[in-house]
Scaffold this motif. Structure first.
Motif, short mmCIF file in Angstrom:
data_model
loop_
_atom_site.label_atom_id
_atom_site.label_comp_id
_atom_site.label_asym_id
_atom_site.label_seq_id
_atom_site.Cartn_x
_atom_site.Cartn_y
_atom_site.Cartn_z
N VAL A 1 42.58 26.39 37.45
CA VAL A 1 41.92 25.33 36.46
C VAL A 1 42.97 24.34 36.54
N GLU A 2 42.58 23.06 36.77
CA GLU A 2 43.66 21.81 36.91
C GLU A 2 43.51 20.96 35.56
N PRO A 3 44.63 20.68 34.96
CA PRO A 3 44.39 19.85 33.84
C PRO A 3 44.05 18.57 34.10
N ARG A 4 43.99 18.30 35.20
CA ARG A 4 43.63 16.84 35.53
C ARG A 4 43.51 16.68 37.18
N PHE A 5 42.38 15.89 37.35
CA PHE A 5 42.01 15.57 38.65
C PHE A 5 42.96 14.74 39.62
N ASP A 6 43.59 15.16 40.71
CA ASP A 6 44.41 14.36 41.55
C ASP A 6 43.99 14.81 42.89
N PRO A 7 43.74 13.54 43.84
CA PRO A 7 43.02 14.08 45.07
C PRO A 7 43.96 14.83 46.14
N GLU A 8 45.20 14.40 45.98
CA GLU A 8 46.15 15.18 47.17
C GLU A 8 46.29 16.36 46.58
#
Length: 532
Positions: free
Chosen positions: A249-256
């Motif tokens: 689960v990511e706290p925030r989306f970042d493409p790379e």
């Protein structure tokens, strides 16, 4: 940190397998640890008088606390209302008051912003804002700390013995739907019956990409890069958690970072929205080719129409592992298509999943034939029925002879695949002609130099509404309004081409990357006397 919350890295740790695990940021906890923490929370909730049918509000970014509070509330039969932490204090006050929340679990920095508007009588539990959320959201150490006098969520949990079985049947999250035409309403669902739970399982396996998963479930890993206050990330997060799969689960989306996580943790399943595709495709080619994505067997994308050229580019890059499903908070997933089916029917959101009714109706409730566009109306009988919390009239308004109107407009092609035209509430009425922004946005995304865009209606003295477009150019792109209109004129009828175009280096966004269209639209309609 209490013993049951100690971080365990499952990689190479034989004593953890076959128990599943959850990774948020760089911390990992086993499912057993999280369930123990949730049972402690459940005991505490019960002692606060929370029981079947009550509401616990969770005002947190993606975190272990969010998950443990949600599971714990479900164990005592309570609904959970995840509050969109982008809300203004007044919007937050409305949701807390309208939901009738008995308890609020909230991160410390978010609490500081809304503590003066929390309704009287709500028991507040404040969690220290985790380290991995501070830098991405510019939270200082001082703001992340629990204010003096506030009840400490972690200490409160640790002071309760775990609740023992039998547990109540969890009714699930009560998500507040978008408030584009007034205040949002909570979708309050009945607890599922055992029969409904069993009959829903096969549909979930199909849409979730588990029908052909022939390995143990604890070897499946789902990546959730979107905020859990949204219904789809919220739902799939807990579906995979409860069946014994792993979660990143990511706290925030970042493409790379998303690509790097897939390679590092051998992600098998991914949940994404089209804006994430756009941002990953915008990465330099050498960056995109840097990561091994071969572990991915199934990508679910949902949440908004995907421009066909974006979907095709993703299929060229990732292969036919990208599926799509369509539904809503009210009715769940009702259509599904594989990557190959989409290539055979470009632009589709799929066919009705087994056991689901999906039809197209006109404004009088008459069924429309194949090829004719109208209101999308559907029902999945195995999905528990719902009402809008405190607003049964709104639920009756959505009823279409026992089916439910989704608010979308679309049509079926000759092979029974559904195609969406847009949201009925987003429709622009230009001199009596209906225009759907999604079609224009898809064409704008094909215009050279356009990174992202938002299309909506603004007031027009002669025609009622006119088409407005906000455009975010790609870095270094030199765009002007006339050139954009000329490009669109090759593919769109003249009345669909935006009369008003504005360019912006950035557009207001949610954590998913989805544009906050309402924030762009509000200044144009302010004082006009119409809800937007």
């Amino acid at each position: 940190m209490s013993t049951q919350q100690a971080a365990i890295d499952p990689v190479g740790a034989a004593d953890v397998a076959p128990d599943s695990w959850v990774r948020i940021g760089d911390e990992v906890r086993s499912k057993a640890q999280m369930h123990l923490a949730a049972r402690r929370a459940a005991r505490g909730f019960r002692e606060l008088g929370v029981g079947r049918g009550d509401v616990v509000a969770v005002y947190m970014r993606n975190s272990f606390g969010f998950m443990e509070a949600t599971v714990g509330a479900g164990l005592v039969g309570a609904h959970v209302t995840p509050v969109n932490w982008h809300n203004t204090p007044e919007e937050a006050r409305y949701v807390l008051q309208d939901s009738g929340a008995k308890v609020l679990v909230i991160h410390a920095d978010l609490y500081r912003a809304v503590r003066d508007v929390i309704p009287a009588g709500v028991h507040v539990l404040v969690a220290e804002t985790p380290e991995n959320l501070r830098a991405p959201y510019r939270v200082s150490a001082e703001a992340a700390a629990i204010p003096a006098g506030a009840a400490d969520w972690d200490a409160w949990q640790a002071n309760h013995a775990p609740l023992e079985e039998p547990f109540e049947t969890a009714p699930g999250s009560m998500i507040y739907t978008s408030g584009t035409t007034g205040n949002p309403k909570g979708v309050r669902r009945n607890p599922p019956t055992p029969e409904q739970m069993e009959s829903s399982l096969e549909m979930l396996r199909l849409v979730g990409g588990l029908t052909h998963w022939d390995r143990p479930l604890h070897e499946a890993t789902l990546l959730i890069p979107g905020p859990a206050y949204h219904s789809s990330p919220n739902g799939w997060m807990f579906i995979f958690f409860n069946i014994g799969a792993n979660l990143v689960v990511e706290p925030r989306f970042d493409p790379e970072r998303m690509l790097a996580l897939i390679e590092r943790h051998r992600i098998s399943h991914v949940l994404a929205v089209p804006t994430m595709f756009v941002r990953m495709l915008a990465l330099p080619e050498d960056v995109r080719n840097r990561y091994d994505l071969s572990s991915v067997v199934h990508v679910m994308h949902v949440g908004a129409p995907c421009p066909p050229h974006v979907k095709r580019a993703m299929l060229d890059w990732w292969g036919p592992v990208i599926s799509e499903h369509y539904g809503s908070t009210e009715v769940g997933a009702v259509t599904y298509c594989t990557g190959q089916e989409w290539l055979d029917h470009p632009g589709t959101v799929g066919r009705a999943v087994p056991g689901t009714t999906v039809v197209i109706m006109d404004e009088n409730g008459n069924l429309l034939p194949q090829g004719e566009s109208g209101e999308v109306v559907c029902l999945r009988p195995t999905y528990p029925d719902f009402t809008y919390h405190g607003d049964d009239a709104k639920r009756r308004k959505a009823d279409r002879g026992g089916l439910v109107a989704t608010g979308d407009v679309g049509y079926f092609d000759a092979d029974g695949f559904l195609h969406l035209s847009g949201r009925a509430s987003d429709m622009i009425i230009f001199g009596g002609t209906n225009i759907y922004p999604a079609e224009i946005e898809a064409e704008l995304m094909r215009t050279p130099g356009v990174a992202d865009c938002a299309v909506f209606g603004i007031p027009d003295a002669e025609y009622g509404e006119q088409v407005c477009a906000f455009i975010q150019p790609k870095p270094g792109a030199d765009l002007d309004a006339d050139a954009v209109r000329a490009d669109l004129g090759q593919r769109l009828a003249s009345y669909k081409i935006p009369r008003h175009i504005e360019f912006a280096d950035t557009l207001p966004r949610e954590d998913t990357g989805k544009i906050f269209k309402r924030k762009l639209r509000e200044p144009f309609w302010s004082g006009v006397g119409r809800n937007i």
